[in-house]
Design a protein around this motif. Structure first.
Motif, short mmCIF file in Angstrom:
data_model
loop_
_atom_site.label_atom_id
_atom_site.label_comp_id
_atom_site.label_asym_id
_atom_site.label_seq_id
_atom_site.Cartn_x
_atom_site.Cartn_y
_atom_site.Cartn_z
N ASP A 157 0.83 -1.21 0.00
CA ASP A 157 0.00 0.00 0.00
C ASP A 157 0.86 1.26 0.00
OD1 ASP A 157 -2.80 -0.97 0.13
OD2 ASP A 157 -2.10 -1.93 1.97
N ASP A 158 1.95 1.22 0.75
CA ASP A 158 2.87 2.36 0.79
C ASP A 158 3.53 2.55 -0.57
OD1 ASP A 158 4.30 4.46 2.21
OD2 ASP A 158 6.07 3.17 2.07
N CYS A 159 3.88 1.45 -1.22
CA CYS A 159 4.48 1.49 -2.54
C CYS A 159 3.49 2.09 -3.55
CB CYS A 159 4.89 0.08 -2.97
SG CYS A 159 5.62 -0.02 -4.62
N LYS A 160 2.24 1.65 -3.49
CA LYS A 160 1.21 2.17 -4.40
C LYS A 160 1.06 3.68 -4.25
CE LYS A 160 -3.78 1.97 -5.26
NZ LYS A 160 -5.07 1.37 -4.85
N GLU A 161 1.16 4.16 -3.03
CA GLU A 161 0.98 5.58 -2.77
C GLU A 161 2.16 6.42 -3.27
OE1 GLU A 161 0.56 8.55 1.12
OE2 GLU A 161 0.03 6.42 1.30
N LYS A 162 3.37 5.87 -3.15
CA LYS A 162 4.57 6.66 -3.42
C LYS A 162 5.19 6.44 -4.80
CE LYS A 162 5.98 6.69 1.46
NZ LYS A 162 7.03 6.21 2.42
N ILE A 163 4.80 5.37 -5.51
CA ILE A 163 5.54 4.96 -6.69
C ILE A 163 5.57 6.02 -7.79
CG2 ILE A 163 3.58 3.77 -7.78
CD1 ILE A 163 5.64 1.64 -8.71
N SER A 164 4.48 6.75 -7.96
CA SER A 164 4.43 7.75 -9.02
C SER A 164 5.47 8.85 -8.81
CB SER A 164 3.03 8.37 -9.10
OG SER A 164 2.97 9.34 -10.12
N SER A 165 5.55 9.36 -7.59
CA SER A 165 6.52 10.43 -7.30
C SER A 165 7.95 9.90 -7.37
CB SER A 165 6.24 11.04 -5.93
OG SER A 165 6.37 10.07 -4.90
N MET A 166 8.16 8.64 -6.96
CA MET A 166 9.50 8.07 -7.01
C MET A 166 9.97 7.88 -8.46
SD MET A 166 10.49 7.80 -3.88
CE MET A 166 9.58 9.34 -3.65
N LEU A 167 9.06 7.46 -9.32
CA LEU A 167 9.40 7.31 -10.74
C LEU A 167 9.70 8.67 -11.37
CD1 LEU A 167 6.82 4.60 -11.88
CD2 LEU A 167 9.30 4.31 -11.70
N CYS A 168 8.96 9.69 -10.97
CA CYS A 168 9.24 11.04 -11.47
C CYS A 168 10.62 11.51 -11.03
CB CYS A 168 8.18 12.02 -10.98
SG CYS A 168 6.59 11.88 -11.83
N GLY A 169 10.98 11.18 -9.78
CA GLY A 169 12.31 11.54 -9.28
C GLY A 169 13.40 10.84 -10.06
N LEU A 170 13.20 9.55 -10.36
CA LEU A 170 14.18 8.80 -11.16
C LEU A 170 14.30 9.41 -12.55
CD1 LEU A 170 16.04 6.40 -11.70
CD2 LEU A 170 14.00 5.02 -12.17
#
Length: 408
Positions: A157-170
């Motif tokens: 659930d934490d991954c689902k919430e954060k993955i979009s912003s983390m991919l943008c950072g990458l």
């Protein structure tokens, strides 16, 4: 890989660069087999979907034939001898080896190292997949999947919430990296960063999918851990979480295909090339059509080879003929492997009770019928039947160990 000098004497800019290709999504939710290929409307069964297509869109057998088949002018099916087919494989499909392959491997590993350094979260472990690492890439196509597991995610659930912003950072970090001029970011994918990478001396291109995920299984998964993951997958009603759960199984999917012999990988390349040069591209009229995934075609090829007794050496003509004859009988396809799960597992039994044909149970995921994502198996059947009438295969008789195909 796309080798511009060898393939078509065009510069790499005119091959794929600046022309992002439509690529299949990873771990898409199932159920697409019941959606209309003309309007996208979903139905309860394949039968009701097909009835709707006939009544509302006048999708007759003749219309299907026109919309499904598009043999390229230089199709391999016009070859007239096994020797010419073998030569075509070696000079046009199989990636070049030697120093170029070594240099390519070094470039790919350098980029993967850079991806880890640019990742905005800690990297616990990383797995690599795609046709390049499975050994089924061709001279015209190489895709690479990179999955980064991170302890920074506390749960799915934490991954689902954060993955979009983390991919943008990458993505932002890669854009300011030393390789920025060799990377072309493609359209946004739901759970991955998708881009093209100019490899060795810009002679060829790899298509990358980079995914981030919570590590459910760890580097060495126990059977109990896998069974728990299967239960979570089976009971999950969230499409995003289903895909995140499934990412954890990518390594085992890669290993399953990678374990095949070199001959089987050549046959897979041939089947993929047949698919690409024989099946028509979708048009505006059937824009909701979904063809079988390349993974499904890999699994079918491996299964047919296994039916032949896993021969180490075999005729590519006999192998291709066998796969196409198998595809002609799509509605009878039923494939299940039990290397990673027991067929008596309650989840497997429940999935089998709900089966629709064609049915290929993912060899590492007992909750996923690989065929369900396509609503155009009847078109594949038609193209396969027409292909068997072409010069390469017309009149060819089965030889050992492919005699079992006479029953199809």
């Amino acid at each position: 890989m796309v080798h511009c000098k060898d393939a078509c004497n065009l510069s790499s800019e005119h091959l794929y660069w600046d022309e992002p290709q439509k690529r299949e999504d990873k771990f898409v939710a199932s159920g697409k087999s019941v959606s209309c290929r003309m309007c996208g409307r979903s139905f309860g069964t394949i039968h009701s979907r097909e009835q709707h297509e006939r009544q509302e869109h006048h999708f007759t057998a003749s219309q299907r034939a026109r919309m499904s088949t598009a043999f390229s002018p230089d199709t391999i099916l016009d070859q007239r001898s096994p020797q010419l087919l073998q030569k075509f494989m070696e000079t046009n499909l199989r990636p070049q080896m030697g120093l170029l392959r070594v240099a390519c491997a070094e470039e790919v590993e350098n980029l993967i190292d850079l991806i880890q350094k640019c990742c905005p979260i800690s990297v616990t472990r990383l797995i690599k997949g795609g046709s390049y690492f499975k050994g089924t890439d061709t001279r015209s196509w190489s895709d690479i999947d990179v999955v980064i597991f991170s302890s920074s995610f506390l749960s799915i659930d934490d991954c689902k919430e954060k993955i979009s912003s983390m991919l943008c950072g990458l993505e932002n970090n890669l854009k300011i990296s030393v390789m920025t001029n060799r990377i072309l970011i493609e359209r946004k994918a739901s759970l991955s960063l998708r881009f093209q990478f100019k490899c060795f001396k810009d002679l060829h291109i790899h298509h990358f999918d980079v995914m981030l995920c919570y590590d459910l299984l760890g580097p060495i998964a126990s059977q109990d851990a896998k069974r728990n993951l299967y239960r979570q997958l089976y009971n999950c009603g969230d499409d995003v979480k289903i895909q995140l759960y499934s990412i954890s199984l990518l390594k085992y999917q890669v290993d399953f295909v990678k374990a095949s012999t070199l001959g089987v990988k050549d046959l897979i390349r041939l089947v993929k090339h047949w698919f690409k040069t024989s099946v028509a591209k979708p048009t505006e009229a059937n824009r909701f059509r979904r063809l079988p995934s390349s993974y499904a075609m890999e699994l079918i090829t491996i299964y047919v080879w296994q039916l032949a007794g896993k021969p180490i050496f075999f005729s590519l003509v006999q192998g291709l003929r066998a796969v196409l004859k198998f595809l002609v009988n799509c509605r009878d396809i039923f494939i299940i492997w039990c290397d990673h799960y027991d067929k008596n597992l309650s989840i497997v039994k429940e999935v089998l009770q709900k089966q629709t044909r064609p049915f290929i149970l993912d060899p590492v995921n007992p909750t996923f019928n690989v065929c369900e994502n396509s609503n155009a198996w009847d078109e594949v059947t038609h193209v396969a039947r027409q292909s068997l009438l072409k010069p390469l295969l017309s009149g060819v008789q089965a030889k050992a160990p492919w005699l079992f195909t006479n029953n199809w």
